[in-house]
Design a protein around this motif. Structure first.
Motif, mmCIF file in Angstrom:
data_model
loop_
_atom_site.group_PDB
_atom_site.id
_atom_site.type_symbol
_atom_site.label_atom_id
_atom_site.label_comp_id
_atom_site.label_asym_id
_atom_site.label_seq_id
_atom_site.Cartn_x
_atom_site.Cartn_y
_atom_site.Cartn_z
ATOM 1 N N ASP A 1 9.596 -5.640 -5.254
ATOM 2 C CA ASP A 1 8.950 -5.013 -4.101
ATOM 3 C C ASP A 1 9.452 -5.649 -2.805
ATOM 4 O OD1 ASP A 1 7.453 -7.372 -3.559
ATOM 5 O OD2 ASP A 1 5.653 -6.594 -4.522
ATOM 6 N N GLY A 2 8.964 -5.164 -1.684
ATOM 7 C CA GLY A 2 9.432 -5.642 -0.393
ATOM 8 C C GLY A 2 9.149 -7.110 -0.148
ATOM 9 N N TYR A 3 7.996 -7.595 -0.617
ATOM 10 C CA TYR A 3 7.672 -9.014 -0.450
ATOM 11 C C TYR A 3 8.615 -9.896 -1.266
ATOM 12 C CZ TYR A 3 3.325 -7.630 1.851
ATOM 13 O OH TYR A 3 2.400 -7.101 2.720
ATOM 14 N N GLU A 4 8.899 -9.466 -2.509
ATOM 15 C CA GLU A 4 9.829 -10.228 -3.347
ATOM 16 C C GLU A 4 11.241 -10.196 -2.766
ATOM 17 O OE1 GLU A 4 7.950 -9.587 -7.772
ATOM 18 O OE2 GLU A 4 8.811 -7.851 -6.754
ATOM 19 N N LEU A 5 11.640 -9.047 -2.257
ATOM 20 C CA LEU A 5 12.952 -8.934 -1.616
ATOM 21 C C LEU A 5 13.031 -9.891 -0.435
ATOM 22 C CD1 LEU A 5 15.719 -7.679 -1.016
ATOM 23 C CD2 LEU A 5 14.508 -5.817 0.167
ATOM 24 N N LEU A 6 12.010 -9.892 0.405
ATOM 25 C CA LEU A 6 12.007 -10.792 1.562
ATOM 26 C C LEU A 6 12.094 -12.244 1.122
ATOM 27 C CD1 LEU A 6 11.709 -11.106 4.673
ATOM 28 C CD2 LEU A 6 9.264 -11.421 4.228
ATOM 29 N N SER A 7 11.383 -12.591 0.070
ATOM 30 C CA SER A 7 11.408 -13.959 -0.437
ATOM 31 C C SER A 7 12.830 -14.367 -0.846
ATOM 32 C CB SER A 7 10.448 -14.086 -1.620
ATOM 33 O OG SER A 7 10.491 -15.385 -2.146
ATOM 34 N N HIS A 8 13.534 -13.488 -1.524
ATOM 35 C CA HIS A 8 14.926 -13.766 -1.920
ATOM 36 C C HIS A 8 15.831 -13.876 -0.694
ATOM 37 C CE1 HIS A 8 14.807 -13.449 -6.338
ATOM 38 N NE2 HIS A 8 13.860 -12.533 -6.152
ATOM 39 N N ILE A 9 15.630 -12.992 0.267
ATOM 40 C CA ILE A 9 16.446 -13.019 1.486
ATOM 41 C C ILE A 9 16.255 -14.330 2.227
ATOM 42 C CG2 ILE A 9 16.665 -12.005 3.802
ATOM 43 C CD1 ILE A 9 16.223 -9.243 2.460
ATOM 44 N N ARG A 10 15.011 -14.756 2.394
ATOM 45 C CA ARG A 10 14.722 -15.971 3.153
ATOM 46 C C ARG A 10 15.122 -17.240 2.392
ATOM 47 N NH1 ARG A 10 14.858 -12.983 7.168
ATOM 48 N NH2 ARG A 10 12.950 -12.279 8.211
ATOM 49 N N ALA A 11 15.227 -17.143 1.063
ATOM 50 C CA ALA A 11 15.580 -18.319 0.258
ATOM 51 C C ALA A 11 17.074 -18.618 0.262
ATOM 52 C CB ALA A 11 15.096 -18.121 -1.185
ATOM 53 N N SER A 12 17.882 -17.648 0.643
ATOM 54 C CA SER A 12 19.334 -17.818 0.619
ATOM 55 C C SER A 12 19.857 -18.204 1.997
ATOM 56 C CB SER A 12 20.003 -16.511 0.174
ATOM 57 O OG SER A 12 21.393 -16.568 0.402
ATOM 58 N N ALA A 13 20.673 -19.239 2.057
ATOM 59 C CA ALA A 13 21.266 -19.654 3.330
ATOM 60 C C ALA A 13 22.115 -18.527 3.927
ATOM 61 C CB ALA A 13 22.120 -20.906 3.125
ATOM 62 N N ARG A 14 22.724 -17.727 3.079
ATOM 63 C CA ARG A 14 23.588 -16.635 3.556
ATOM 64 C C ARG A 14 22.801 -15.526 4.235
ATOM 65 N NH1 ARG A 14 25.780 -11.825 1.448
ATOM 66 N NH2 ARG A 14 27.870 -11.417 2.251
ATOM 67 N N THR A 15 21.577 -15.271 3.784
ATOM 68 C CA THR A 15 20.831 -14.108 4.277
ATOM 69 C C THR A 15 19.554 -14.459 5.045
ATOM 70 O OG1 THR A 15 19.664 -13.913 2.158
ATOM 71 C CG2 THR A 15 21.681 -12.598 2.446
ATOM 72 N N ARG A 16 19.172 -15.716 5.078
ATOM 73 C CA ARG A 16 17.855 -16.062 5.646
ATOM 74 C C ARG A 16 17.678 -15.643 7.097
ATOM 75 N NH1 ARG A 16 18.932 -21.933 4.950
ATOM 76 N NH2 ARG A 16 17.843 -21.472 3.027
ATOM 77 N N GLY A 17 18.756 -15.499 7.846
ATOM 78 C CA GLY A 17 18.646 -15.110 9.245
ATOM 79 C C GLY A 17 18.627 -13.609 9.492
ATOM 80 N N LEU A 18 18.705 -12.817 8.414
ATOM 81 C CA LEU A 18 18.705 -11.365 8.593
ATOM 82 C C LEU A 18 17.405 -10.881 9.210
ATOM 83 C CD1 LEU A 18 20.278 -10.023 5.267
ATOM 84 C CD2 LEU A 18 21.289 -10.011 7.546
ATOM 85 N N LEU A 19 17.510 -9.863 10.002
ATOM 86 C CA LEU A 19 16.374 -9.187 10.604
ATOM 87 C C LEU A 19 15.814 -8.230 9.548
ATOM 88 C CD1 LEU A 19 14.899 -8.752 13.338
ATOM 89 C CD2 LEU A 19 16.606 -7.001 13.837
#
Length: 133
Positions: A60-78
């Motif tokens: 879901d969107g919350y889990e997706l956000l968690s993965h995005i924020r956990a990765s140094a490559r993607t954590r800064g994405l809007l």
């Protein structure tokens, strides 16, 4: 070069409407039907903005956000939540989870491009400020 937007939506009709509106606004639109497909897209392409539904299968969107924020490559994405949740406290929950914004569904075709521009402008300003540090 057009801004790239990753649109994550499991409802085919909503996905197509948003894709059409964003494309007509001059954006390059990448599509994903759930959070896992979005992560697959993010493994090889970094968009300027991720618009994601909250309630989806697989991730879901919350889990997706968690993965995005956990990765140094993607954590800064809007990352902006695109959701039909409209109960008291839903907006606060989305923002407290770490999303950069919130767009309500059903979307208003008359205002959606202005909302997207607002988030992209705010994100660009935040990036410029971070670059000064």
């Amino acid at each position: 070069m057009a801004c790239r937007i990753l649109l994550v939506e499991d409802n085919p009709a909503s996905l197509e409407l948003m894709r059409y509106l964003l494309h007509s606004g001059g954006y390059q639109v990448l599509l994903a039907g759930n959070g896992q497909e979005a992560l697959d897209q993010l493994s090889h392409t970094l968009p300027d903005l991720v618009l994601t539904d909250i309630q989806m299968p697989v991730l879901d969107g919350y889990e997706l956000l968690s993965h995005i924020r956990a990765s140094a490559r993607t954590r800064g994405l809007l990352v902006v939540a695109l959701t039909a949740f409209s109960m008291p406290g839903d907006h606060e929950r989305v923002m407290c989870a770490g999303f950069d914004g919130y767009m309500s569904k059903p979307i208003d075709p008359e205002t959606v491009l202005d909302e997207v521009r607002h988030f992209l402008d705010r994100g660009a300003a935040g990036t410029a400020l971070r670059d000064l540090d």
